[in-house]
Design a protein around this motif. Sequence first.
Motif, short mmCIF file in Angstrom:
data_model
loop_
_atom_site.label_atom_id
_atom_site.label_comp_id
_atom_site.label_asym_id
_atom_site.label_seq_id
_atom_site.Cartn_x
_atom_site.Cartn_y
_atom_site.Cartn_z
N SER A 145 0.84 -1.20 0.00
CA SER A 145 0.00 0.00 0.00
C SER A 145 0.87 1.25 0.00
O SER A 145 1.95 1.26 0.58
CB SER A 145 -0.90 0.01 1.24
N SER A 198 -2.92 8.29 -3.53
CA SER A 198 -3.57 6.98 -3.56
C SER A 198 -5.08 7.07 -3.81
O SER A 198 -5.69 6.11 -4.27
CB SER A 198 -3.31 6.24 -2.25
N THR A 224 -4.95 1.26 -7.65
CA THR A 224 -4.45 0.72 -6.38
C THR A 224 -4.89 -0.73 -6.18
O THR A 224 -4.22 -1.48 -5.47
CB THR A 224 -4.92 1.57 -5.19
N LYS A 281 -2.30 -2.44 -7.94
CA LYS A 281 -0.98 -1.95 -7.54
C LYS A 281 -0.14 -1.63 -8.78
O LYS A 281 0.98 -2.14 -8.95
CB LYS A 281 -0.27 -2.95 -6.63
N SER A 316 0.66 1.57 -11.98
CA SER A 316 0.52 2.93 -12.49
C SER A 316 1.09 2.96 -13.90
O SER A 316 1.92 2.13 -14.26
CB SER A 316 1.31 3.90 -11.60
N THR A 354 7.68 4.76 -5.13
CA THR A 354 6.57 4.53 -4.21
C THR A 354 6.92 5.02 -2.83
O THR A 354 8.09 5.03 -2.42
CB THR A 354 6.21 3.04 -4.17
#
Lengths: 108, 115
Positions: free
Chosen positions: A28, A51, A67, A70, A72, A91
């Motif tokens: 996360s 996020s 998210t 996980k 981008s 990150t």
Amino acid sequence: SQQGEEDPQALSIQEGENATMNCSYKTSINNLQWYRQNSGRGLVHLILIRSNEREKHSGRLRVTLDTSKKSSSLLITASRAADTASYFCATDAAALIFGKGTTLSVSS
Amino acid sequence: DVKVTQSSRYLVKRTGEKVFLECVQDMDHENMFWYRQDPGLGLRLIYFSYDVKMKEKGDIPEGYSVSREKKERFSLILESASTNQTSMYLCASSYNWQGSNSPLHFGNGTRLTVT
């Protein structure tokens, strides 16, 4: 380490084409950042996406964040020769953790 | 505009020497970082600091130490340089921002060669 992983490792395109780079990460995050590095220089911050955001634009850059997966992506539209550089996602942990980067080559 | 200055662009040292890499930022940032960058390995975090006289280990602190006596200056020390510490060293700074990491401002790097 929570290092992000960029894909592809290298990308070669012609001027005017779009370039898409992807980043996957493991844990996360609070935010995800993209940086550019010209050969032999330090990194320059491009864009930060939080996020709770799904998409963000800055000039010819578009960043998306999923998210749940996980992951981008960084899209550079209408690429120019000056966009030739390495691109890194980072990150957010106790400190920023960087991936290994995508090397983009734009030829005229 | 934020400026992060690394004292040397290129440095050549001998094995066993004590090496100091200096970094100064001019924007009163609380946070400072040292990374090393190697081909195929990307950037790896060595040490970081959130305040004066405070330091935290990153992913690869072995063989390194740091010093932050003043807010604007963060020094990386190689106690006894070895050839596997030949690398590009990048310093960065940022301000505290809601408990997470704000954008980093990088110096231009020091390319260290240990022979």
